[in-house]
Scaffold this active site. Structure first.
Site, PDB file in Angstrom:
ATOM      1  N   HIS A 171       2.655  -4.084  25.774  1.00 53.86           N
ATOM      2  CA  HIS A 171       1.186  -4.292  26.131  1.00 53.86           C
ATOM      3  C   HIS A 171      -0.062  -2.789  25.071  1.00 53.86           C
ATOM      4  O   HIS A 171       0.709  -2.134  24.087  1.00 53.86           O
ATOM      5  CB  HIS A 171       1.121  -3.577  27.464  1.00 53.86           C
ATOM      6  CG  HIS A 171       2.509  -2.400  27.871  1.00 53.86           C
ATOM      7  ND1 HIS A 171       1.755  -0.856  27.992  1.00 53.86           N
ATOM      8  CD2 HIS A 171       3.643  -2.028  28.357  1.00 53.86           C
ATOM      9  CE1 HIS A 171       2.908  -0.234  27.330  1.00 53.86           C
ATOM     10  NE2 HIS A 171       3.720  -0.609  28.403  1.00 53.86           N
ATOM     11  N   HIS A 174       1.740   0.788  24.307  1.00 53.18           N
ATOM     12  CA  HIS A 174       2.668   0.940  22.781  1.00 53.18           C
ATOM     13  C   HIS A 174       1.417   0.500  21.822  1.00 53.18           C
ATOM     14  O   HIS A 174       1.510   1.049  20.917  1.00 53.18           O
ATOM     15  CB  HIS A 174       2.960  -0.810  22.777  1.00 53.18           C
ATOM     16  CG  HIS A 174       4.623  -1.158  23.882  1.00 53.18           C
ATOM     17  ND1 HIS A 174       4.704  -2.151  24.886  1.00 53.18           N
ATOM     18  CD2 HIS A 174       5.795  -0.315  23.881  1.00 53.18           C
ATOM     19  CE1 HIS A 174       5.532  -2.049  25.470  1.00 53.18           C
ATOM     20  NE2 HIS A 174       6.451  -0.854  25.301  1.00 53.18           N
ATOM     21  N   CYS A 210      19.326   7.161  35.492  1.00 50.71           N
ATOM     22  CA  CYS A 210      17.657   6.227  35.848  1.00 50.71           C
ATOM     23  C   CYS A 210      17.779   4.818  34.101  1.00 50.71           C
ATOM     24  O   CYS A 210      17.830   5.196  33.457  1.00 50.71           O
ATOM     25  CB  CYS A 210      16.802   6.903  35.706  1.00 50.71           C
ATOM     26  SG  CYS A 210      15.099   5.821  35.896  1.00 50.71           S
ATOM     27  N   CYS A 230      14.166   4.996  32.172  1.00 55.56           N
ATOM     28  CA  CYS A 230      14.869   5.995  31.152  1.00 55.56           C
ATOM     29  C   CYS A 230      15.296   6.028  30.138  1.00 55.56           C
ATOM     30  O   CYS A 230      15.893   6.808  29.603  1.00 55.56           O
ATOM     31  CB  CYS A 230      14.881   7.631  31.629  1.00 55.56           C
ATOM     32  SG  CYS A 230      13.378   8.434  33.041  1.00 55.56           S
ATOM     33  N   CYS A 247      13.415   8.799  40.051  1.00 56.50           N
ATOM     34  CA  CYS A 247      12.682   8.638  39.355  1.00 56.50           C
ATOM     35  C   CYS A 247      11.486   9.174  39.390  1.00 56.50           C
ATOM     36  O   CYS A 247      10.563   8.403  39.549  1.00 56.50           O
ATOM     37  CB  CYS A 247      12.842   8.055  38.107  1.00 56.50           C
ATOM     38  SG  CYS A 247      12.362   8.065  36.489  1.00 56.50           S
ATOM     39  N   HIS A 271       9.388   6.285  36.402  1.00 55.69           N
ATOM     40  CA  HIS A 271       9.845   4.755  37.556  1.00 55.69           C
ATOM     41  C   HIS A 271      10.038   5.068  38.396  1.00 55.69           C
ATOM     42  O   HIS A 271       9.712   3.444  39.382  1.00 55.69           O
ATOM     43  CB  HIS A 271      11.053   4.271  36.436  1.00 55.69           C
ATOM     44  CG  HIS A 271      10.921   4.627  35.038  1.00 55.69           C
ATOM     45  ND1 HIS A 271      11.675   5.708  34.388  1.00 55.69           N
ATOM     46  CD2 HIS A 271      10.116   3.709  34.183  1.00 55.69           C
ATOM     47  CE1 HIS A 271      11.227   5.055  32.664  1.00 55.69           C
ATOM     48  NE2 HIS A 271      10.524   4.195  32.804  1.00 55.69           N
ATOM     49  N   LYS A 329      -2.733   3.679  36.596  1.00 54.93           N
ATOM     50  CA  LYS A 329      -1.407   3.501  35.941  1.00 54.93           C
ATOM     51  C   LYS A 329      -1.237   1.636  35.718  1.00 54.93           C
ATOM     52  O   LYS A 329      -0.971   1.100  36.521  1.00 54.93           O
ATOM     53  CB  LYS A 329       0.297   4.062  36.623  1.00 54.93           C
ATOM     54  CG  LYS A 329       0.645   4.350  35.790  1.00 54.93           C
ATOM     55  CD  LYS A 329       2.726   4.964  36.379  1.00 54.93           C
ATOM     56  CE  LYS A 329       3.541   4.751  35.426  1.00 54.93           C
ATOM     57  NZ  LYS A 329       4.284   5.551  36.011  1.00 54.93           N
ATOM     58  N   LYS A 341       3.554  -3.936  35.878  1.00 54.40           N
ATOM     59  CA  LYS A 341       4.342  -5.417  36.161  1.00 54.40           C
ATOM     60  C   LYS A 341       3.853  -5.325  38.022  1.00 54.40           C
ATOM     61  O   LYS A 341       2.935  -6.694  38.284  1.00 54.40           O
ATOM     62  CB  LYS A 341       5.545  -5.647  35.865  1.00 54.40           C
ATOM     63  CG  LYS A 341       5.547  -5.742  34.218  1.00 54.40           C
ATOM     64  CD  LYS A 341       7.460  -6.470  34.052  1.00 54.40           C
ATOM     65  CE  LYS A 341       7.493  -7.086  32.684  1.00 54.40           C
ATOM     66  NZ  LYS A 341       8.687  -6.537  32.246  1.00 54.40           N
TER      67      LYS A 341
END
Ligand code: MSP
Length: 519
Positions: A18, A21, A126, A129, A144, A147, A298, A301
Site C-alpha cells: 500500500h 510501504h 501480538c 507486531c 495492542c 494494532h 489511519k 482494511k
C-alpha cells in the site's frame, strides 16, 4: 565518501503493498539516488519478510501454502517497486535459502556463546507486531496500542536473548551518538523503553509456529521472526559467522536503515544488541519516518481506505511515477506523519511540477527559439545573478539529505524554481526583445537555462523521468556529480529546435482524476 549502504524495512507479505510501504521505498530510493550524485558506490537493499504466524494464518485462511502466499505477494511488491522506479540493487526474501542458512548459524553462534538461553515463559503475544508485549504498554481495554487487537496468552518454552546484558552499553551508545537515531526527538522514546527492557524471546515452539526457520540444534523450535528479519541487512551482503564475504566487508556497517516509527524499538534496541553480540559495528543511522494517513485517517482494511500505489498512477493516468514520488516525498517533514489526498496531490504537483518548474523551462526554451533560433551566443554568457542562490541551494540540499530531511530539501529546490521564475518576471525578456535589447534578452534566457540545469540535477532523485526529459532539452549531463556543478552549464551554440521542445510534465487532469475509482 567511498560507499553508501542504505536499506528499507522488509515488508510482510500477508497482503499487497500500500502507499505506506511505497512512501518508505520512495524516500529510500530518493536518498540512494541523491548519494549516487555524491559517491560512486551506492548499495540499496530492499525485500520482503516472509516467516511467522501472521503469514502462516493468512495462507491457511486462503487455502494455500505459506510459500505460495509469499511467492504471490513478494511478486506484487516487486511489481509495485518497478512501477515506482525504485532502483534497488538487491531484493532479499527471508525465504531465500542462503539467508535461512546464515540465520541458523547466527542463532547457533549466539546460543553457543551464551547470549541465548532456554527458558519457560508466559506472555502476551501480538501477531500484528510479531512480538510479546509488556502488559503496561497495552491500552486500557488490554489491546495492542498499534494494532488495537487483543494479544493472545502464549505459554511456551522458548529461547531467550540476553538483551539486559546490553542495556547499559546501549544507553551509553545512544547518548554519545546523537545522530544514531534520526530524528533526534525519537531518541528519548528509545531511552525510555530501554529503562525497563527485559530479555526477549527469540524462538517459538514449532507446535505453534511452523512457518519459520528451524533452530539448528533443536527441531522443536523455530527462530523468532525479528532475529530472522533484522539479519537480512547482513545476510544480503553475504555475511557469514565464519567467513564474511568481500561484499559484506566492503559495505557493512550500513550508512542508514530507513524504517517506520512503529519498528524503531526493534532497530535501535534489538538490532544493535544482536550486532554487539556478533561483535559487528553498528549502523551509522536509523532513520525512522512517520506514517502516511489517507485523508487524515489511519489506513486500515476495516475502514476500506487502503490505497495501492499503482492505483494512484492508474487513476491519474500518469505515464511515469515522478509526480507521485515527488508528492509522497514532500508530504511530511523529517520523521513526522504525512497525508495523502487526491485533491492535495493534484494541486501540489500541478503547482510545483507543471506550473512552476515545467512551464519555466518550456517558456524559456520557446523564447530562445523565437528570438535566437535556439542558439546561445557567446555574448549571452556572463555574470549570473541567480548563481549564488543556486549554488547555495546545492549546499543546503546536501545538508538536508545528510539529516534525511527529504521534504525540506524539496522545498528548497522549489524555492530556487520560484526565484528563477521571479527573475524572468522581473527582467521580462519579451519586453527586452520588443525594445531590441537582444543581448540583454539572450543573457536573461541563458542565465535561467544555466540555473535550470542545477534544478534538474537537484530534483533528479525525486523525478528521474521528468529530469531525463529536461536534461535532454538542456543538453545537460545528468550524471554530473553535485560537487562538480557550476552555474555555467549551457554550452554556446545551437541548443534546441522548435520541434524538440516538449513540456516535461503535463498538468494532472482533474476531470480524469475525479472520475477515477481507486481499488
Ligand atoms: N516486516 C517488518 C519489518 C522488518 S524490518 C527488518 C514490518 N513490515 S510491515 O510490512 O508491517 O511494514 C514495513 C514498513 O512499512 C515499516 O517500516 C512500516 O513502518 C512501514 N509502513 C507500514 N504502514 C505505513 C504507513 N501507513 N505509512 C508509512 N509507513 C508505513 O514491520
Amino acid at each position: 565518501m567511498e560507499k553508501f549502504y542504505i536499506t528499507t524495512a522488509i515488508d510482510y507479505v500477508n497482503g499487497a503493498p500500500h502507499i505506506g510501504h511505497a512512501y518508505e521505498k520512495i524516500l529510500t530510493d530518493i536518498i540512494a539516488r541523491h548519494y549516487t550524485q555524491r559517491c560512486d558506490d551506492v548499495y540499496f537493499l530492499t525485500g520482503t519478510d516472509e516467516h511467522g504466524i501472521k503469514i502462516q494464518k493468512t495462507a491457511a485462511a486462503q487455502g494455500i501454502t505459506p510459500k505460495e502466499l509469499c511467492d504471490m505477494n513478494a511478486q506484487k511488491f516487486k511489481d509495485a517497486w518497478k512501477a515506482l522506479d525504485i532502483d534497488y540493487k538487491k531484493f532479499i526474501r527471508t525465504t531465500d535459502e542462503d539467508h535461512e542458512k546464515i540465520v541458523q548459524k547466527i542463532f547457533d553462534k549466539l546460543l553457543k556463546q551464551g547470549d541465548i538461553y532456554k527458558h519457560s515463559y508466559e506472555g502476551l503475544y501480538c501477531q500484528g507486531c510479531e512480538c510479546f508485549l509488556n502488559p503496561k504498554d497495552l491500552t486500557e481495554d488490554g489491546l495492542c496500542p498499534d494494532h488495537l487487537k487483543k494479544p493472545e496468552v502464549v505459554k511456551e518454552e522458548n529461547y531467550f536473548f540476553k538483551l539486559t546484558k546490553y542495556k547499559d552499553i546501549l544507553i551509553k551508545y545512544i547518548k554519545e551518538h546523537p545522530d544514531f537515531i534520526v530524528p533526534q526527538f525519537r531518541a528519548n522514546e528509545v531511552l525510555n523503553q530501554l529503562e525497563d527492557i527485559q530479555d526477549i524471546s527469540v524462538s517459538r515452539a514449532k507446535s505453534n509456529v511452523q512457518w519459520g526457520i528451524d533452530v539448528l540444534s533443536d527441531s522443536e523450535q523455530s527462530i523468532y521472526v525479528w532475529i530472522d528479519a533484522l539479519s537480512n541487512y547482513i545476510t544480503a551482503l553475504g555475511f557469514d559467522t565464519e567467513n564474511p564475504s568481500d561484499t559484506f566487508k566492503k559495505y557493512w556497517p550500513a550508512d542508514v536503515h530507513v524504517i517506520g516509527k512503529d519498528i524503531l524499538k526493534f532497530h535501535s534496541i534489538y538490532w544493535p544488541a544482536f550486532l554487539m553480540a556478533l561483535d559487528l559495528p553498528l549502523p551509522k543511522h536509523i532513520f525512522a519516518h512517520g506514517w502516511i494517513t489517507i485523508d487524515e485517517s489511519k489506513m486500515s482494511k476495516s475502514l476500506g481506505n487502503v490505497i495501492s500505489p499503482t492505483s494512484v498512477l492508474e487513476s491519474f493516468n500518469l505515464e511515469h511515477p515522478d509526480a507521485f514520488r515527488y508528492y509522497m516525498a514532500s508530504s511530511a517533514p523529517c520523521g513526522r506523519d504525512g497525508n495523502y489526498s487526491d485533491d492535495d496531490f493534484k494541486e501540489k504537483v500541478n503547482a510545483h511540477l507543471a506550473n512552476s518548474m515545467g512551464n519555466l523551462l518550456n517558456r524559456t526554451l520557446s523564447m530562445l527559439v523565437k528570438y535566437f533560433d535556439g542558439e546561445v551566443k557567446p555574448e549571452f554568457k556572463g555574470e549570473n545573478p541567480l548563481a549564488k542562490k543556486a549554488l547555495g541551494t546545492v549546499q543546503i540540499v546536501k545538508n538536508h539529505f545528510d539529516n534525511f530531511e527529504i521534504a525540506e530539501a524539496s522545498l528548497e529546490i522549489i524555492s530556487l524554481v520560484d526565484a528563477a521564475n521571479k527573475y524572468v518576471q522581473d527582467n521580462a525578456p519579451w519586453t527586452l526583445a520588443k525594445e531590441e535589447k537582444m543581448i540583454e534578452c539572450g543573457q536573461v534566457l541563458t542565465n535561467v537555462l544555466d540555473i535550470m540545469c542545477i534544478i534538474c540535477a537537484l530534483i533528479y532523485p525525486y523525478c528521474p523521468n521528468i529530469t531525463a526529459d529536461m536534461a535532454r532539452q538542456l543538453s545537460f549531463n545528468l550524471k554530473t556529480k553535485l560537487d562538480d556543478l557550476t552555474a555555467d552549464n549551457i554550452k554556446t551554440g545551437k541548443l534546441i529546435s522548435k520541434e524538440d521542445i516538449k513540456p516535461v510534465f503535463l498538468r494532472v487532469d482533474s476531470e480524469l482524476a475525479d472520475k477515477s475509482q481507486k481499488k
